[in-house]
Design a protein around this motif. Structure first.
Motif, PDB file in Angstrom:
ATOM      1  N   ILE A  29       0.838  -1.199   0.000  1.00  0.00           N
ATOM      2  CA  ILE A  29       0.000   0.000   0.000  1.00  0.00           C
ATOM      3  C   ILE A  29       0.870   1.245   0.000  1.00  0.00           C
ATOM      4  O   ILE A  29       1.827   1.346   0.774  1.00  0.00           O
ATOM      5  CB  ILE A  29      -0.913   0.008   1.245  1.00  0.00           C
ATOM      6  N   GLU A  30       0.534   2.167  -0.893  1.00  0.00           N
ATOM      7  CA  GLU A  30       1.132   3.499  -0.843  1.00  0.00           C
ATOM      8  C   GLU A  30       0.304   4.307   0.139  1.00  0.00           C
ATOM      9  O   GLU A  30      -0.879   4.579  -0.097  1.00  0.00           O
ATOM     10  CB  GLU A  30       1.127   4.162  -2.212  1.00  0.00           C
ATOM     11  N   VAL A  31       0.903   4.672   1.252  1.00  0.00           N
ATOM     12  CA  VAL A  31       0.170   5.346   2.325  1.00  0.00           C
ATOM     13  C   VAL A  31      -0.199   6.763   1.911  1.00  0.00           C
ATOM     14  O   VAL A  31       0.617   7.489   1.328  1.00  0.00           O
ATOM     15  CB  VAL A  31       1.009   5.369   3.619  1.00  0.00           C
ATOM     16  N   ALA A  32      -1.437   7.142   2.203  1.00  0.00           N
ATOM     17  CA  ALA A  32      -1.898   8.511   1.907  1.00  0.00           C
ATOM     18  C   ALA A  32      -1.884   9.360   3.172  1.00  0.00           C
ATOM     19  O   ALA A  32      -1.132  10.324   3.288  1.00  0.00           O
ATOM     20  CB  ALA A  32      -3.299   8.470   1.297  1.00  0.00           C
ATOM     21  N   TRP A  33      -2.745   8.991   4.120  1.00  0.00           N
ATOM     22  CA  TRP A  33      -2.875   9.753   5.373  1.00  0.00           C
ATOM     23  C   TRP A  33      -2.808   8.801   6.567  1.00  0.00           C
ATOM     24  O   TRP A  33      -3.355   7.701   6.523  1.00  0.00           O
ATOM     25  CB  TRP A  33      -4.205  10.499   5.424  1.00  0.00           C
ATOM     26  N   THR A  34      -2.160   9.273   7.639  1.00  0.00           N
ATOM     27  CA  THR A  34      -2.079   8.507   8.878  1.00  0.00           C
ATOM     28  C   THR A  34      -2.364   9.431  10.050  1.00  0.00           C
ATOM     29  O   THR A  34      -1.796  10.521  10.156  1.00  0.00           O
ATOM     30  CB  THR A  34      -0.676   7.892   9.065  1.00  0.00           C
ATOM     31  N   GLY A  35      -3.251   9.001  10.937  1.00  0.00           N
ATOM     32  CA  GLY A  35      -3.562   9.792  12.117  1.00  0.00           C
ATOM     33  C   GLY A  35      -2.611   9.503  13.261  1.00  0.00           C
ATOM     34  O   GLY A  35      -2.119   8.383  13.410  1.00  0.00           O
ATOM     35  N   VAL A  67       8.654   1.140  12.821  1.00  0.00           N
ATOM     36  CA  VAL A  67       7.875   2.182  12.146  1.00  0.00           C
ATOM     37  C   VAL A  67       6.549   2.346  12.875  1.00  0.00           C
ATOM     38  O   VAL A  67       5.873   1.360  13.182  1.00  0.00           O
ATOM     39  CB  VAL A  67       7.620   1.811  10.677  1.00  0.00           C
ATOM     40  N   MET A  68       6.157   3.577  13.140  1.00  0.00           N
ATOM     41  CA  MET A  68       4.907   3.838  13.840  1.00  0.00           C
ATOM     42  C   MET A  68       3.776   4.172  12.853  1.00  0.00           C
ATOM     43  O   MET A  68       3.997   4.330  11.665  1.00  0.00           O
ATOM     44  CB  MET A  68       5.091   4.977  14.841  1.00  0.00           C
ATOM     45  N   GLY A  69       2.571   4.306  13.394  1.00  0.00           N
ATOM     46  CA  GLY A  69       1.412   4.707  12.605  1.00  0.00           C
ATOM     47  C   GLY A  69       0.481   3.550  12.317  1.00  0.00           C
ATOM     48  O   GLY A  69       0.811   2.675  11.515  1.00  0.00           O
ATOM     49  N   HIS A  70      -0.700   3.531  12.965  1.00  0.00           N
ATOM     50  CA  HIS A  70      -1.645   2.427  12.747  1.00  0.00           C
ATOM     51  C   HIS A  70      -3.038   2.892  12.308  1.00  0.00           C
ATOM     52  O   HIS A  70      -3.905   2.074  12.070  1.00  0.00           O
ATOM     53  CB  HIS A  70      -1.757   1.550  13.997  1.00  0.00           C
ATOM     54  N   GLU A  71      -3.243   4.210  12.187  1.00  0.00           N
ATOM     55  CA  GLU A  71      -4.526   4.732  11.690  1.00  0.00           C
ATOM     56  C   GLU A  71      -4.284   5.276  10.280  1.00  0.00           C
ATOM     57  O   GLU A  71      -3.966   6.450  10.128  1.00  0.00           O
ATOM     58  CB  GLU A  71      -5.029   5.875  12.563  1.00  0.00           C
ATOM     59  N   PHE A  72      -4.422   4.447   9.266  1.00  0.00           N
ATOM     60  CA  PHE A  72      -4.021   4.961   7.954  1.00  0.00           C
ATOM     61  C   PHE A  72      -4.858   4.415   6.792  1.00  0.00           C
ATOM     62  O   PHE A  72      -5.527   3.390   6.889  1.00  0.00           O
ATOM     63  CB  PHE A  72      -2.537   4.699   7.707  1.00  0.00           C
ATOM     64  N   SER A  73      -4.770   5.174   5.705  1.00  0.00           N
ATOM     65  CA  SER A  73      -5.430   4.815   4.453  1.00  0.00           C
ATOM     66  C   SER A  73      -4.402   4.911   3.335  1.00  0.00           C
ATOM     67  O   SER A  73      -3.336   5.509   3.493  1.00  0.00           O
ATOM     68  CB  SER A  73      -6.582   5.781   4.162  1.00  0.00           C
ATOM     69  N   GLY A  74      -4.735   4.338   2.193  1.00  0.00           N
ATOM     70  CA  GLY A  74      -3.803   4.416   1.073  1.00  0.00           C
ATOM     71  C   GLY A  74      -4.345   3.726  -0.157  1.00  0.00           C
ATOM     72  O   GLY A  74      -5.528   3.356  -0.222  1.00  0.00           O
ATOM     73  N   THR A  75      -3.470   3.539  -1.136  1.00  0.00           N
ATOM     74  CA  THR A  75      -3.846   2.932  -2.406  1.00  0.00           C
ATOM     75  C   THR A  75      -2.997   1.691  -2.652  1.00  0.00           C
ATOM     76  O   THR A  75      -1.779   1.715  -2.450  1.00  0.00           O
ATOM     77  CB  THR A  75      -3.632   3.929  -3.559  1.00  0.00           C
ATOM     78  N   VAL A  76      -3.635   0.626  -3.090  1.00  0.00           N
ATOM     79  CA  VAL A  76      -2.920  -0.617  -3.392  1.00  0.00           C
ATOM     80  C   VAL A  76      -2.046  -0.406  -4.625  1.00  0.00           C
ATOM     81  O   VAL A  76      -2.528   0.028  -5.672  1.00  0.00           O
ATOM     82  CB  VAL A  76      -3.902  -1.774  -3.641  1.00  0.00           C
ATOM     83  N   GLY A 152     -10.714   8.001   5.302  1.00  0.00           N
ATOM     84  CA  GLY A 152     -10.275   6.637   5.574  1.00  0.00           C
ATOM     85  C   GLY A 152      -9.329   6.532   6.754  1.00  0.00           C
ATOM     86  O   GLY A 152      -9.311   5.525   7.474  1.00  0.00           O
ATOM     87  N   ALA A 153      -8.539   7.576   6.985  1.00  0.00           N
ATOM     88  CA  ALA A 153      -7.599   7.558   8.111  1.00  0.00           C
ATOM     89  C   ALA A 153      -8.318   7.612   9.452  1.00  0.00           C
ATOM     90  O   ALA A 153      -7.691   7.387  10.497  1.00  0.00           O
ATOM     91  CB  ALA A 153      -6.623   8.723   7.992  1.00  0.00           C
ATOM     92  N   LEU A 154      -9.620   7.895   9.451  1.00  0.00           N
ATOM     93  CA  LEU A 154     -10.397   7.943  10.695  1.00  0.00           C
ATOM     94  C   LEU A 154     -11.139   6.643  10.972  1.00  0.00           C
ATOM     95  O   LEU A 154     -11.786   6.508  12.012  1.00  0.00           O
ATOM     96  CB  LEU A 154     -11.396   9.097  10.648  1.00  0.00           C
ATOM     97  N   VAL A 155     -11.071   5.692  10.049  1.00  0.00           N
ATOM     98  CA  VAL A 155     -11.816   4.442  10.227  1.00  0.00           C
ATOM     99  C   VAL A 155     -11.338   3.696  11.470  1.00  0.00           C
ATOM    100  O   VAL A 155     -12.147   3.208  12.275  1.00  0.00           O
ATOM    101  CB  VAL A 155     -11.705   3.551   8.982  1.00  0.00           C
ATOM    102  N   GLU A 156     -10.019   3.601  11.658  1.00  0.00           N
ATOM    103  CA  GLU A 156      -9.492   2.838  12.793  1.00  0.00           C
ATOM    104  C   GLU A 156      -9.943   3.428  14.132  1.00  0.00           C
ATOM    105  O   GLU A 156     -10.491   2.703  14.980  1.00  0.00           O
ATOM    106  CB  GLU A 156      -7.966   2.755  12.698  1.00  0.00           C
ATOM    107  N   PRO A 157      -9.745   4.719  14.403  1.00  0.00           N
ATOM    108  CA  PRO A 157     -10.215   5.239  15.694  1.00  0.00           C
ATOM    109  C   PRO A 157     -11.731   5.182  15.847  1.00  0.00           C
ATOM    110  O   PRO A 157     -12.247   4.961  16.953  1.00  0.00           O
ATOM    111  CB  PRO A 157      -9.702   6.681  15.716  1.00  0.00           C
TER     112      PRO A 157
END
Length: 351
Positions: A29-35, A67-76, A152-157
């Motif tokens: 995944i190419e990461v777009a946004w991460t909270g 590597v940190m960051g677990h609230e994220f969205s992106g493109t395959v 999409g970066a808000l889905v996890e929280p």
């Protein structure tokens, strides 16, 4: 590629590391946004908590620096052999669970209660504070049409909040109180609206966050700096106590307030991750037949969260207060959240 890695408390570094490669059954995944999550902040200020330091994590096999960051969205951008759930070009979110698949909880399907529970972006395996990351196909969820990558970066929280409300005893028409309306607390308010709570009270020091709570549907907000008897005020407003209280601060003294704010046979749901122990008086539970429940993460809920988002719940425009670049994640992200309590959610761009 560029990535932000945790080395120790107060030591997160943006570094150049090797770009991850796809293997069978996995998705790149190419990461777009991460909270930046409250859990991330705990690791930055007082970690390690979930971060493996002395020995590798059972599932990820990694040890700090990670590597940190677990609230994220992106493109395959690439899929491994055997992957059928998503394809190149799909916009996705990742359920960042690391579970062994073999312990009693996993075998029962309660993978968030795994004996070796970890999180992608906290316990190794890569993370969202990077340009690319690779995860097992199982944990990748294709986003519905119309949802932005920022949303999409808000889905996890949001999944944390919705899981907390789903696991509570709350029923339509009940009264609830939320202690602490940072990002998760605000999302709990949204989830309570979904569940049909008739009255939703919030307890919060920050005037900015209090205003946002009212905007999202809270009935009233109590500022403990201005109200010396928070518990008494909640009992007054609810005419006897809340049916369910949600503790979302991780502050030891607040747990007692949350329990005491409920009515007889009321319930307190602990959503926070804790840095310290909290003292309570068990008689306050026993003599009113109250219950106290803990929840961790989520399970089998990401599709439901995204479906609610398509209906207007958990709106990014009301929750995101700052957008920054990966290079600035420490100074403009973590340090800002430590020093400024008015922010709700800070999103980090991988570029």
């Amino acid at each position: 590629m560029k990535a932000a890695r945790w080395h120790k408390a107060r030591d997160i570094r943006v570094e150049d590391i090797e770009e991850p490669k796809v293997t069978p059954g996995r998705v790149k995944i190419e990461v777009a946004w991460t909270g930046i999550c409250g859990s991330d902040l705990h690791e930055y200020v007082a970690g390690p908590i979930f971060i493996p330091v002395e020995r590798p994590h059972t599932v990820s096999k990694d040890v700090a620096p990670i590597v940190m960051g677990h609230e994220f969205s992106g493109t395959v951008v690439e899929v491994g052999e055997g992957v059928t759930k998503v394809k190149v070009g799909d916009k996705v979110v990742v359920e960042p669970i690391l579970a062994c698949g073999e312990c009693p909880a996993c075998l029962k399907g309660s993978y968030n209660l795994c004996k070796h529970l970890g999180f992608h972006g906290l316990s190794g395996g890569g993370g969202g504070f990077s340009e690319y990351t690779v995860v097992d196909e199982r944990w990748v969820h294709k986003m519905p049409e119309g949802l932005s990558l920022e949303q999409g970066a808000l889905v996890e929280p949001a999944a944390v909040a919705l899981h907390a409300v789903r696991k509570s005893k709350l029923r339509a028409g009940d009264k609830a109180v939320v202690f602490g309306v940072g990002p998760i607390g605000l999302l709990v308010i949204e989830s309570l609206k979904v569940a049909g709570a008739s009255e939703i009270y919030a307890v919060e020091l920050s005037k900015e966050r209090a205003a946002r709570a009212l905007e999202l549907g809270a009935t009233a907000v109590i500022n403990p700096a201005e109200e010396p008897d928070v518990v008494g005020k909640i009992h007054e407003l609810t005419k006897g106590g809340a049916d369910v209280a949600f503790e979302v601060t991780g502050v030891p003294s607040v747990l007692k307030q949350a329990i005491d704010s409920t009515t007889f046979e009321g319930e307190t749901v602990i959503v926070s991750i804790w840095e310290k122990e909290a003292a309570i008086q068990p008689n306050n539970i026993v003599l009113s037949e109250r219950t106290v429940k803990g929840i961790i993460a989520y399970r089998d809920i990401f599709p439901a969260v995204m479906n609610l988002m398509t209906k207007g719940y958990f709106p990014a425009d009301k929750l995101v207060t700052k957008r920054i670049k990966l290079d600035d994640v420490v100074k403009e992200g973590f340090e800002t959240l430590v020093n400024e309590k008015n922010h709700i959610k800070i999103l980090v761009s991988s570029k």
